[in-house]
Design an enzyme around this catalytic site. Structure first.
Site, mmCIF file in Angstrom:
data_model
loop_
_atom_site.group_PDB
_atom_site.id
_atom_site.type_symbol
_atom_site.label_atom_id
_atom_site.label_comp_id
_atom_site.label_asym_id
_atom_site.label_seq_id
_atom_site.Cartn_x
_atom_site.Cartn_y
_atom_site.Cartn_z
ATOM 1 N N SER A 1 45.731 39.226 43.836
ATOM 2 C CA SER A 1 44.325 38.958 44.127
ATOM 3 C C SER A 1 43.318 39.565 43.159
ATOM 4 O O SER A 1 42.134 39.232 43.210
ATOM 5 C CB SER A 1 43.985 39.409 45.548
ATOM 6 O OG SER A 1 44.486 38.479 46.467
ATOM 7 N N SER B 1 42.358 36.415 45.821
ATOM 8 C CA SER B 1 41.264 36.432 46.762
ATOM 9 C C SER B 1 39.996 37.112 46.245
ATOM 10 O O SER B 1 38.929 36.895 46.802
ATOM 11 C CB SER B 1 41.718 37.129 48.045
ATOM 12 O OG SER B 1 41.960 38.504 47.794
ATOM 13 N N LYS C 1 34.017 44.146 46.282
ATOM 14 C CA LYS C 1 34.649 43.117 47.116
ATOM 15 C C LYS C 1 34.398 43.428 48.589
ATOM 16 O O LYS C 1 34.459 44.586 49.000
ATOM 17 C CB LYS C 1 36.149 43.084 46.815
ATOM 18 C CG LYS C 1 36.905 41.955 47.503
ATOM 19 C CD LYS C 1 38.387 41.954 47.118
ATOM 20 C CE LYS C 1 39.150 40.820 47.787
ATOM 21 N NZ LYS C 1 40.587 40.819 47.417
#
Ligand SMILES: [Zn+2]
Lengths: 495, 484
Positions: free
Chosen positions: B173, B149, B74
């Site tokens: 997330s 996210s 990420k």
């Protein structure tokens, strides 16, 4: 207020002390003044994304020493808060500080002035970190009118301790004397070099005035930018004068920041709105609460160095020095350490004390240099005096044994301090060795008596004080090198 | 054999036996990216050269424990040598000077970094639509969002563009996008994984964790992610560590269903997939009961005060002074700050900075931040009470399946509600996993959330493995299916 009212100033001080730890407060960068800009930085203190703070245990040990020296109560659990504001020298956009749960509270420090003791309460002692430094390019060196600004983050994150006093101070002189005592104490604790010019000791003041005898507090202002002891005293006096002036003119004192102008010695109130900050304090989520165990406190207490008041008492009781000497000698740690160390080489305490307070003190004041008990290296020579305790001891012993006249010694000492040469070397080079040879002295005396028949008659007729005149003349003839005791003895005989 | 359908553990086994090489495996993923990345946009930066170099490194096959596993990271994690943007214009070309501790641990264990996955800007969002560089799409339906996210990480794993991926979870997330993409996502107990180098959104919530195809893969990655880091004071040595779960049933496990999270506002398809999963778990020997968390209604409001408050301070460092974006043409420092932050941050980030700034303001602090902290402690106590009665708590991971792109983009409140099941767990800081438990009538995956007490991650993963067996979910996204 009617003119003629007597006013009493009420002063509280906020002191920031930069700790002399090896590394910074929350990262491993070197925590030393100076250096090529931005070379003492890392992801943490330059606030790179994702970097996190870690508490420096050495700094906690330092602040614990300070708290104990000020007789404070150390909190078993204190909390770091974030103080949020934007400024280019503050890379995270917040300063890690302490807020409603500080490291230590409720202490005091006593200062003596003109024989009177003043107890100044300590409200709180808390730990925080320093900011970087903005350098504004342009004629004024200030932000207004600067062409551009540069930032040096070397100082950013250096551990800072804030000490806040209670409003217990009632004159600029006591304020100065308090700060002096505090600085001296901090130097004894070995926690900071307390250099006001380099900013490792900074002092702001909260000032108000009230009619003498009143219990109520007047409106206070925050006085900033006093970068020396002298300026602290001067700035406070100016601000007190300004506030009294306002009240006597029937105008109110406004709560605001007041800037002390070093160059002119004037005080300038800032527009109050400009400095109204909302710092949005909240607990620093990157750090757990700081837990301080009793064991840790005990350990710090055990390792505490001798504080100035304790040392002064020792000088009086163990070394039989007058209280005045003890006070003066301990008012500066370097000097006091030097005194202690020299005692290993020279055992006449009072004579040593006299020389330290007298000629050596005068040299230090004039040169701005400091004493060190460590061996001084050439690189330190512009700040440190070359004199070593052993060398100083030897020098004093030579005087005591009559090898150098005290008068010549006055010339030898500064040279020892400047060059690092031994007293013996200097005496030899300059031919200053004391003349104790009776034959040579007798010859000198004969010459002087012969040249002053009038005085000789006076002496003979009973004016014994003329002896002093003769001694003076003989000493002059000898270039100050004749042994005064021998001169006296022989003169008496011959006259 | 389709290399892009393998689990990490299977791939390691095949590499160990010499049947495939790290290079082949890495190339298979890069080729899938060539085919699909145009639609999916799971990555912000693909580090192709570096990946091939890493895969060719001597000892890549069967050397270090995770050698040769093609991994998506990420973009919230700093990676030295690979641009790290946090999906923000603010850090568009930011090249970090250091690598996040947890990523370094994975690198040291031998992984191959394929690239940096897309996300909501600064991890603020639930759809990955808040990325400054365009949204990621859901591999199960390209018209829909992958969640957020960590939407890029979840989409990459579900779409065959990474064998597994690293995500971060603040209010859901990891778990919410894993649920919406039909993969596994594990949020460890707060403190289990170092946060050093993970760009902070809300410091007291943020926690890194794996997004994988199976529970066992998640357990495998956790073995290398966890550990006390001297650079993160809030990290701890996990008292029980992690190990690969064994295949067993749920006999004796006391499981509480958080009923309140099932009945209110839950999509009927999600509810029925969840009920079916509960029956399967019951059949596998679990004792199912009903769990009540008294202060659940206050979780979402408390979270949306605390997380933005921390964010408002954490994001203050993006000021245009030292790195990243700086607005041109400003006169003076104040204008430079204003212009830089106005132009550099997206709307959602600005919304949360303003919310948080307000909540911390003098005169409002007690009423907002202070109250929210109290709610947080109450919710923590709720969980403690529930865990006195149950070994695990379960709920759907999300109230609805993946929604369409743009559907909630203009309605922040309804967007916030998609994390209603995951946020209470984040407030309590306890571990939770989302595993796929079925599909809706439209064929969209549904996630089951299993929650355990603090530092029970190892047991949560074991229970999740047992549930995985009991549920028997075996579907993969059409992107992998079609490409076989
Ligand atoms: Zn540093």
């Amino acid at each position: 207020m009617a003119a003629g009212t007597a006013y009493e100033p009420v002063i509280g001080l906020e002191i920031h002390v930069e700790l002399s730890t090896k590394s910074k407060m929350f990262c491993g960068c070197e925590a030393r003044f100076g250096g090529i800009p931005n070379t003492r930085t890392c992801p943490v203190c330059s606030a790179q994304p994702g970097a996190l703070p870690v508490i420096n245990r050495e700094a906690i040990r330092h602040i614990a020493r300070i708290a104990l020296a000020l007789d404070c109560r150390i909190a078993p659990g204190s909390i770091f808060h974030r103080k949020n504001y934007f400024y280019p020298d503050l890379p995270k956009g917040y300063q890690i500080s302490q807020y409603d749960m500080p490291f230590a509270v409720e202490g005091h420090l006593d200062v003596t002035m003109d024989g009177e003791q003043h107890r100044v309460g300590i409200e709180r002692v808390h730990q925080e970190e320093d900011t970087g430094k903005n350098i504004h390019a342009g004629e004024s060196g200030r932000i207004a009118g600067a062409i551009y600004s540069l930032i040096d983050f070397n100082r950013c994150g250096i551990p800072l301790v804030e000490i806040v006093t209670k409003p217990d101070i009632h004159s600029p002189q006591v304020a100065r004397s308090f700060l002096n005592k505090l600085k001296n104490t901090l130097q004894y604790l070995d926690v900071s070099d307390c250099n006001m010019e380099e900013g490792s000791l900074r002092c702001d003041a909260n000032v108000s005035v009230r009619p003498a005898g009143s219990d109520l507090l007047g409106v206070k202002t925050e006085l900033k930018n006093m970068n020396s002891f002298k300026h602290l005293e001067k700035g406070l006096a100016k601000e007190i004068e300004r506030q009294i002036g306002l009240l006597e003119a029937g105008r109110p004192v406004v709560q605001q920041t007041v800037h002390y102008e070093v160059a002119s010695g004037e005080v300038h109130p800032m527009r109050s709105k400009e400095y109204a900050h909302d710092y949005r304090y909240f607990p620093e989520p990157d750090l757990s609460p700081l837990e301080i165990s009793q064991d840790f406190v005990d350990d710090v207490r055990t390792g505490m160095p001798e504080l100035p008041s304790v040392r002064a008492a020792r000088y009086v009781t163990e070394l039989n020095l007058p209280e005045y000497d003890a006070e003066v000698l301990t008012s500066n740690r370097d000097t006091s350490d030097f005194f202690d160390e020299t005692l290993n080489y020279f055992d006449d305490q009072k004579m040593l004390s006299n020389w330290v307070m007298g000629d050596l003190g005068a040299y230090l004041n004039a040169s701005g240099k400091k004493l060190s008990i460590e061996t001084v290296s050439p690189g330190q020579a512009d700040q440190l005096c070359w004199l070593s305790p052993a060398g100083f001891g030897e020098f004093l012993a030579m005087i005591k044994d009559g090898e150098i006249a005290a008068a010549s010694g006055k010339a030898v000492l500064p040279e020892m301090c400047e060059t690092g040469k031994t007293a013996r070397e200097i005496v030899e080079e300059k031919g200053l060795a004391q003349i104790s040879d009776t034959a040579r002295i007798e010859a000198l005396i004969d010459r002087v008596i012969e040249a002053n028949p009038e005085q000789r008659e006076q002496y003979k007729s009973g004016k014994k004080q003329v002896l002093g005149y003769f001694v003076g003349q003989v000493m002059k003839e000898s270039g100050g090198r004749a042994n005064p005791r021998t001169v006296n003895e022989i003169l008496r005989e011959k006259l | 054999m389709s290399l892009i359908k393998l689990t990490a553990i299977e791939a390691l086994e095949l590499m160990k036996r010499g049947e495939i090489s790290a290079d082949e495996l890495t190339r298979a993923y890069l080729e899938q990216m060539d085919r699909r990345e145009g639609d999916l946009h799971a990555y912000l930066e693909i580090s192709r050269e570096r990946a091939l170099d890493d895969a060719a490194r001597p000892g890549a096959d069967g050397g270090p424990p995770l050698a040769g596993l093609p991994t998506g990271i990420k973009d919230v994690f700093c990676t030295r040598g690979i641009v790290t943007t946090c999906a923000s214009k603010m850090l568009e070309h930011y090249d970090p000077v250091y690598t996040a501790t947890c990523v370094q641990q994975l690198i040291d264990a031998g992984i191959v970094i394929l690239g940096k996955t897309n996300m909501d800007e600064f991890a603020m969002g639930s759809s990955t639509e808040n990325s400054a560089f365009g949204p990621t799409r859901n591999p199960w339906d390209l018209q829909r969002v992958p969640g957020g996210s960590s939407g890029g990480s979840a989409a990459a794993v579900a779409g065959g563009e990474a064998i597994w991926a690293l995500g971060s979870d603040t209010g859901g997330s990891i778990r919410q996008p894993a649920a919406l993409c039909g993969v596994v996502g594990f949020k460890p107990t707060y403190g289990s994984v170092s946060r050093y180098g993970m760009i902070a959104f809300a410091s007291s919530f943020d926690q890194a964790g794996p997004i994988t195809r199976t529970v066992n893969d998640a357990a495998l990655m956790m073995q290398y992610l966890t550990g006390k880091d001297p650079l993160d004071s809030t990290s701890v040595e996990h008292p029980h560590g992690f190990s690969i779960p064994v295949d067993q049933d749920l006999a004796g496990a006391k499981i509480g269903v958080i009923t309140k999270l099932v009945r209110e506002g839950t999509d009927p398809d999600v509810e029925s997939a969840f009920e079916t999963a509960v029956e399967a778990m019951s059949a596998a020997g679990a004792q199912i009961g009903e769990a009540t968390l008294q202060h659940l209604d206050y979780a979402l409001p408390a979270y949306y005060i605390l997380a933005p408050a921390e964010a408002s301070s954490n994001l203050a460092r993006f000021d245009g002074v030292r790195y990243g974006f700086r607005a041109a043409g400003a006169e003076g420092i104040t204008q430079m700050y204003e212009e830089t932050r106005s132009q550099g941050f997206g709307d959602e980030v600005k919304r949360r900075i303003m919310l948080g700034t307000f909540a911390l303001s003098s005169g409002y602090y007690e009423a907002y931040y202070g109250q929210a902290q109290k709610v947080r402690s109450l919710i923590f106590q709720d969980f403690e009470r529930a865990f006195a009665e149950f070994d695990f708590l379960i709920s759907p991971t999300t109230p609805t399946p993946a929604f369409e792109l743009g559907e909630k983009a203009d309605d922040p409140l309804s967007m916030y509600l998609s994390d209603i099941c995951t946020i209470p767990v984040s407030l309590a800081g306890v571990p939770a996993i989302s595993i796929p438990c079925g599909v809706t009538l439209q064929g969209l995956p549904v996630g089951l959330q299993i929650i355990g007490p603090a530092f029970s991650g190892k047991r949560v993963l074991q229970a999740a493995r047992s549930a995985e067996i009991a549920i028997g979910f075996d579907k993969v996204s059409p992107l992998i299916e079609e490409d076989v």
